[in-house]
Design a protein around this motif. Structure first.
Motif, PDB file in Angstrom:
ATOM      1  N   SER A  45      70.684  13.846  69.990  1.00 34.42           N
ATOM      2  CA  SER A  45      71.923  14.542  70.247  1.00 34.42           C
ATOM      3  C   SER A  45      71.973  15.138  71.741  1.00 34.42           C
ATOM      4  O   SER A  45      71.165  15.222  72.255  1.00 34.42           O
ATOM      5  CB  SER A  45      72.148  15.447  69.162  1.00 34.42           C
ATOM      6  N   GLY A  60      73.040  18.137  72.491  1.00 23.86           N
ATOM      7  CA  GLY A  60      72.713  19.420  72.833  1.00 23.86           C
ATOM      8  C   GLY A  60      74.030  20.450  72.794  1.00 23.86           C
ATOM      9  O   GLY A  60      75.122  19.915  73.385  1.00 23.86           O
ATOM     10  N   THR A  61      73.689  21.721  72.621  1.00 22.76           N
ATOM     11  CA  THR A  61      75.001  22.712  72.528  1.00 22.76           C
ATOM     12  C   THR A  61      75.707  22.906  74.086  1.00 22.76           C
ATOM     13  O   THR A  61      76.797  22.905  74.244  1.00 22.76           O
ATOM     14  CB  THR A  61      74.422  24.002  72.099  1.00 22.76           C
ATOM     15  N   GLU A  67      77.331  30.045  71.373  1.00 22.01           N
ATOM     16  CA  GLU A  67      77.165  28.639  71.133  1.00 22.01           C
ATOM     17  C   GLU A  67      78.367  27.635  70.651  1.00 22.01           C
ATOM     18  O   GLU A  67      78.249  26.879  69.982  1.00 22.01           O
ATOM     19  CB  GLU A  67      76.008  28.382  70.112  1.00 22.01           C
ATOM     20  N   ALA A 101      71.125  24.983  65.432  1.00 25.49           N
ATOM     21  CA  ALA A 101      71.887  26.028  66.066  1.00 25.49           C
ATOM     22  C   ALA A 101      73.190  25.103  66.339  1.00 25.49           C
ATOM     23  O   ALA A 101      73.509  23.898  66.307  1.00 25.49           O
ATOM     24  CB  ALA A 101      71.282  26.040  67.561  1.00 25.49           C
ATOM     25  N   PRO A 102      74.284  26.247  66.311  1.00 26.62           N
ATOM     26  CA  PRO A 102      75.620  25.654  66.516  1.00 26.62           C
ATOM     27  C   PRO A 102      75.930  24.497  67.544  1.00 26.62           C
ATOM     28  O   PRO A 102      75.415  24.671  68.761  1.00 26.62           O
ATOM     29  CB  PRO A 102      76.506  26.808  66.656  1.00 26.62           C
ATOM     30  N   ASN A 103      76.486  23.559  67.155  1.00 22.76           N
ATOM     31  CA  ASN A 103      76.797  22.488  68.113  1.00 22.76           C
ATOM     32  C   ASN A 103      75.869  21.786  68.758  1.00 22.76           C
ATOM     33  O   ASN A 103      75.797  21.312  69.738  1.00 22.76           O
ATOM     34  CB  ASN A 103      77.861  23.013  69.164  1.00 22.76           C
ATOM     35  N   SER A 104      74.726  21.922  68.101  1.00 22.46           N
ATOM     36  CA  SER A 104      73.440  21.191  68.769  1.00 22.46           C
ATOM     37  C   SER A 104      73.306  19.778  67.879  1.00 22.46           C
ATOM     38  O   SER A 104      72.800  18.788  68.675  1.00 22.46           O
ATOM     39  CB  SER A 104      72.186  22.079  68.249  1.00 22.46           C
ATOM     40  N   HIS A 105      73.976  19.544  66.628  1.00 21.32           N
ATOM     41  CA  HIS A 105      73.483  17.975  66.379  1.00 21.32           C
ATOM     42  C   HIS A 105      75.013  17.531  66.776  1.00 21.32           C
ATOM     43  O   HIS A 105      75.801  16.910  65.701  1.00 21.32           O
ATOM     44  CB  HIS A 105      73.421  18.112  64.748  1.00 21.32           C
ATOM     45  N   THR A 106      75.152  17.251  67.852  1.00 19.20           N
ATOM     46  CA  THR A 106      76.479  16.476  68.331  1.00 19.20           C
ATOM     47  C   THR A 106      76.292  15.472  69.298  1.00 19.20           C
ATOM     48  O   THR A 106      75.530  15.486  70.262  1.00 19.20           O
ATOM     49  CB  THR A 106      77.501  17.655  68.936  1.00 19.20           C
ATOM     50  N   LEU A 161      80.455  22.402  65.285  1.00 16.96           N
ATOM     51  CA  LEU A 161      80.659  20.834  64.977  1.00 16.96           C
ATOM     52  C   LEU A 161      79.234  20.347  64.589  1.00 16.96           C
ATOM     53  O   LEU A 161      79.589  18.769  64.402  1.00 16.96           O
ATOM     54  CB  LEU A 161      81.392  20.203  65.940  1.00 16.96           C
TER      55      LEU A 161
END
Lengths: 95, 478
Positions: free
Chosen positions: A70, A72-73, A86, B32-37, B143
């Motif tokens: 992925s 990453g944030t 985040e 962590a938020p929005n890390s699996h994107t 997301l």
């Protein structure tokens, strides 16, 4: 007429587009022309022809259930118009 | 007026794949938020979604387990609407051509089997998660969940009471977990349910106006929400009002449903085939392979337990409600061959301990072999049932074997006749008055003597032997 100005207004609303009266008139006329042009296809006899959803004859394009990296944030939020910590930050949408 | 309730349910189940439905991002909960994107699930322009094959197979398994027909050809469609948890502005779902249709599950309603029809099962992607700021007019978007694979299971409006609805949900949940395609965690949203509810005067053919209920995150809440909503509709109709077709949210804390007035109540999703995703053709060999791989399903297991182990249907229902519990039970029975006794110990003591600690059977410190050995020890007369209660509790606390606990605690049952005769003789001699009364016909005093023997032996005497000996010795020398 294939399409009314009310319908144009409705479609614009669904697409969250703001259009003024002059534009509405113009788009109604343009969309009408387009729909009339497409209508030409109805002259063809399609009896016995299966409807198709794709122009290519490919089916069953799969991937295996394997994890890839992925982004990453941090990179995810790079293009965000607004973010905090985040998260993306958006106007409140609770009903 | 006498009303009949009509309920149809839509269940969304998250599939246990490692990656999302159209990209390789992880589906793990709690990152962590929005890390699996990635660009695909973020809905960036120009990206190409590619279908995860496992999603089709998992969905197919559920379809087969619920007696659906698998369509030879199906395709994905775009469902268009704007919401911040949906980055593309549309959700990829199935519409005109779903994967499977015309299935059913069987419920047990008042001792009779009732068929609940399944209209369709289709695949789709989940949306993201919104967190609302309590103090400012903003929401935060994560997301990670966007693009996580779901199946939607749509039932026919076949349920006639909230109990039936809850029962149907439990059956679906059970099957999903048995198939190991969904973890069934309702708190984390892996199993979600919306309900369509209406009422009609009994005997009327046409359906009444329905409302859609959302936000019911447990079986119990679902049932409560339905009960409330039915009462609300009845009250409305009986007082000259009419039910409005709308979506209502269940408020768990208040115990009510509230209208969810959205600005755009008349949804117009403008579904159309997703040009990025080509049609899926499912041939018979593929269906057969998945059919062959199906495990024994809950209903079949239940029937087998009743037949093979001769246990009541109730026991079989409890023991098969969780696949791991069913496996545990069968392990115990294999060793001790006492099916009903095993069922009693598991449903009684073991499950009580687990429930108190909110643990699942997988985390049970009492190994199946240990429980079976304990049952054997009771059967052999080495320990009494009463001692076993203590042993099982200790096994749960320490994870030790029953033999070790019995040794440590000195819990050996006295089955030595000579030793017991000595004890009983002493007791009889010490209580001449009671002996006389007993011999004069006060038979109730038998219990007194049993109590004295148990006291003298610290409860270790074999109760059957004590009864036998006491009867003989109290009657006097023959």
């Amino acid at each position: 007429m294939k399409i009314s100005s009310q319908e144009v207004e409705y479609v614009a609303h669904l697409a969250r587009l703001e259009i003024n009266e002059k534009e509405k008139e113009k788009f109604t006329s343009q969309l009408n022309d387009i729909l009339l042009y497409i209508d030409k296809l109805n002259e063809l006899d399609t009896k016995g022809v299966e409807p198709m959803s794709h122009a290519i004859a490919v089916t069953n394009a799969f991937r295996e259930d394997k994890t890839s990296t992925s982004i990453g944030t941090e990179q995810t939020l790079t293009n965000a118009p607004d973010a905090r910590g985040e998260f993306f930050r958006v106007p409140k949408v609770i009903e | 007026m006498d009303f009949e309730t009509v309920i149809g349910l839509e269940v969304h189940a998250q599939l246990l794949t490692d990656t999302k439905i159209f990209c390789g991002c992880s589906t793990k909960f709690g990152g962590a938020p929005n890390s699996h994107t990635c660009p695909v699930c973020l809905g960036m322009p120009g990206v190409l979604p590619v279908l995860n094959k496992k999603v089709v197979e998992y969905a197919m398994k559920m379809a087969l387990a619920t007696n659906c027909e698998i369509n030879k050809s199906c395709e994905f469609a775009r469902k268009n609407y704007f919401y911040p948890d949906l980055p593309k502005g549309y959700q990829i779902s199935q519409y005109a051509f779903p994967l499977a249709e015309h299935g059913h599950v069987l419920l047990d309603v008042n001792g009779e089997q009732k068929k609940i029809g399944i209209t369709r099962i289709h695949m789709e992607e989940d949306a993201g998660k919104l967190l609302h700021d309590e103090h400012n007019p903003v929401s935060y978007v994560d997301l990670n969940r966007t693009g996580v694979p779901l199946i939607e299971i749509v039932s026919e409006p076949d349920m006639r009471s909230p109990e039936e609805a809850a029962d149907y949900l439990r059956r679906l949940h059970e099957i999903l977990v048995y198939l190991e395609i969904c973890d069934g965690n309702m708190e984390e949203g892996s199993f979600r349910c919306d309900a369509n509810v209406s009422i009609r005067p009994r005997g009327q053919k046409e359906y009444g106006t329905r409302t859609e209920l959302k936000n019911m995150n447990s079986f119990r809440n679902g049932q409560r929400a339905l009960e409330y909503e039915i009462k609300r509709q009845q009250y409305l109709v009986e007082n000259g009002g009419t039910v409005v077709q709308e979506t209502r949210l269940w408020d768990d804390a208040q115990g009510v449903t509230n209208s969810m007035r959205s600005k755009e109540e008349a949804h117009d999703y403008r579904y159309f085939p997703d040009p990025d995703l080509v049609p899926i053709l499912v041939d018979q060999p593929w269906v057969d392979k998945n059919k062959k791989d199906l495990p024994e399903l809950p209903l079949a297991k239940r029937e087998r337990f009743v037949k093979d182990y001769q246990i009541p249907a109730y026991d079989a229902g409890v023991l098969t409600a969780d696949k791991a519990l069913a496996i545990y039970y069968e392990e115990v029975v294999k060793i001790c061959s006492k099916p009903k006794v095993a069922s009693n110990w598991i449903m009684g003591d073991v499950m009580r301990f687990l429930n108190e600690d909110k643990r699942s059977i997988r985390e049970c410190p009492v190994k199946a072999e240990s429980l079976a050995e304990m049952i054997n020890l009771i059967d052999e007369g080495a320990i009494s049932g009463k001692m076993a209660k203590e042993v099982v509790e200790d096994m749960y606390k320490t994870g030790k074997s029953p033999q070790d606990i019995i040794k440590e605690k000195g819990l050996v049952q006295i089955t030595d006749e000579g030793e017991l005769i000595k004890t009983i003789t002493a007791i009889i001699e010490a209580n001449p008055a009671q002996l006389k009364d007993y011999r004069d016909g006060k038979e109730k005093l038998f219990g007194f003597f049993v109590g004295q023997v148990m006291k003298a032996t610290q409860g270790k005497a074999n109760p059957q032997l004590v009864n036998e000996l006491l009867k003989k010795m109290l009657a006097g020398p023959s």
